[in-house]
Design a protein around this motif. Structure first.
Motif, PDB file in Angstrom:
ATOM      1  N   LEU A 188      40.426 -22.639 -39.267  1.00  0.00           N
ATOM      2  CA  LEU A 188      39.432 -23.612 -39.725  1.00  0.00           C
ATOM      3  C   LEU A 188      38.774 -24.328 -38.554  1.00  0.00           C
ATOM      4  O   LEU A 188      39.373 -24.515 -37.489  1.00  0.00           O
ATOM      5  CB  LEU A 188      40.085 -24.649 -40.636  1.00  0.00           C
ATOM      6  N   ASP A 189      37.544 -24.763 -38.784  1.00  0.00           N
ATOM      7  CA  ASP A 189      36.862 -25.622 -37.827  1.00  0.00           C
ATOM      8  C   ASP A 189      37.677 -26.905 -37.654  1.00  0.00           C
ATOM      9  O   ASP A 189      38.195 -27.452 -38.639  1.00  0.00           O
ATOM     10  CB  ASP A 189      35.454 -25.947 -38.355  1.00  0.00           C
ATOM     11  N   SER A 191      36.951 -29.930 -37.365  1.00  0.00           N
ATOM     12  CA  SER A 191      36.499 -31.054 -38.192  1.00  0.00           C
ATOM     13  C   SER A 191      37.019 -30.932 -39.621  1.00  0.00           C
ATOM     14  O   SER A 191      37.264 -31.940 -40.286  1.00  0.00           O
ATOM     15  CB  SER A 191      34.973 -31.118 -38.202  1.00  0.00           C
ATOM     16  N   LEU A 192      37.215 -29.711 -40.118  1.00  0.00           N
ATOM     17  CA  LEU A 192      37.781 -29.499 -41.451  1.00  0.00           C
ATOM     18  C   LEU A 192      39.303 -29.578 -41.423  1.00  0.00           C
ATOM     19  O   LEU A 192      39.920 -30.093 -42.347  1.00  0.00           O
ATOM     20  CB  LEU A 192      37.350 -28.134 -42.010  1.00  0.00           C
ATOM     21  N   ASP A 234      34.583 -19.301 -42.021  1.00  0.00           N
ATOM     22  CA  ASP A 234      33.123 -19.419 -42.066  1.00  0.00           C
ATOM     23  C   ASP A 234      32.632 -19.607 -43.505  1.00  0.00           C
ATOM     24  O   ASP A 234      31.717 -20.416 -43.764  1.00  0.00           O
ATOM     25  CB  ASP A 234      32.475 -18.174 -41.460  1.00  0.00           C
ATOM     26  N   LYS A 237      33.270 -23.201 -44.789  1.00  0.00           N
ATOM     27  CA  LYS A 237      32.302 -24.148 -44.232  1.00  0.00           C
ATOM     28  C   LYS A 237      30.949 -24.028 -44.940  1.00  0.00           C
ATOM     29  O   LYS A 237      30.271 -25.032 -45.207  1.00  0.00           O
ATOM     30  CB  LYS A 237      32.142 -23.890 -42.735  1.00  0.00           C
TER      31      LYS A 237
END
Length: 258
Positions: A188-189, A191-192, A234, A237
């Motif tokens: 995951l990114d 920020s997530l 991806d 998001k």
């Protein structure tokens, strides 16, 4: 005239013979001195080595008198010293640094450990603390804190703040389930990842979790197995702003929101 030339040649020949004899004698003398020189150098080296061994391993000149800890806070360094149990008061070179390192590694709290000596009196320990990324409830009802390598390095009563607690439909989360959850979070990114909670692993090691969407609303993400992590991340998001309360990316070729 011929007699003078003959005498000159004899003088030159005599001088040449004398010079050759002198060079020969010098080389012979040097050859006789060489074994004594080699023996003297070897004796000096052995004496120096013996002196170093005595100073380092047997004398009180280099006495281990303190432990220096790097890589953790001053408060945590006390824990490192307690686990390391470095023997002080004896010769510094006789401190078994490998044994000290093994005691620290066995404690599991540090992902990397090095132990060395700092002259004249210091044992130097450098550690890299493990960082909690998951908390897994064990069969005893306690919580095992797990790092990104899947190593359970601490047991606590409840999950630390900001660390997702993994639950399971079975009595215990399997090693494969922990690895699947770690793979999902790692994909995951960042920020997530910071907003993930409610991580669960099914008996088939399928992962799901909740993540904060727009505002304070949370959405359930059905992640599935460990494969295609980058593609799934991806998709999450992209689909997070879409309507619905659930994002299913377990089959990344056919993502679903509902």
């Amino acid at each position: 005239m011929m007699l003078e030339h003959g005498n000159a040649r004899r003088r030159v020949a005599g001088t040449g013979l004398a010079s050759s004899r002198t060079r020969f004698e010098r080389r012979a003398a040097a050859a006789r001195r060489r074994p004594r020189l080699v023996a003297g150098v070897l004796a000096a080296l052995m004496l120096g080595a013996g002196l170093l061994v005595w100073v380092g391993w047997f004398s009180s000149v280099l006495t281990a008198s303190r432990v220096e800890v790097h890589g953790v806070s001053a408060g945590a360094s006390a824990q490192v010293r307690a686990v390391a149990r470095v023997p002080l008061g004896g010769p510094l070179m006789r401190v078994d640094t490998d044994a000290v390192a093994q005691r620290l590694i066995a404690g599991k709290a540090w992902s990397a450990v090095t132990v060395g000596r700092g002259l004249p009196d210091t044992v130097v320990i450098t550690v890299t603390p493990r960082v909690a990324v998951l908390a897994v409830r064990n069969p005893r009802g306690e919580v095992d804190v797990v790092d990104r390598d899947g190593v359970a390095f601490r047991t606590v009563g409840s999950a630390p703040d900001g660390v997702p607690l993994v639950s399971s439909g079975s009595a215990q989360v399997t090693k494969a389930g922990v690895e699947a959850a770690l793979g999902a979070l790692g994909s995951l990114d960042p920020s997530l990842r910071a907003d993930v909670s409610g991580v669960s692993v099914s008996t088939a090691d399928q992962v799901s979790f909740t993540v904060k969407a727009k505002g304070e609303k949370r959405k359930t993400v059905v992640w599935g197995g460990a494969a295609d992590g980058k593609r799934k991340a991806d998709l999450v998001k992209i689909l997070l702003p879409e309507p619905g309360s659930t994002i299913d990316v377990s089959v990344p070729s056919s993502p679903v929101t509902r």
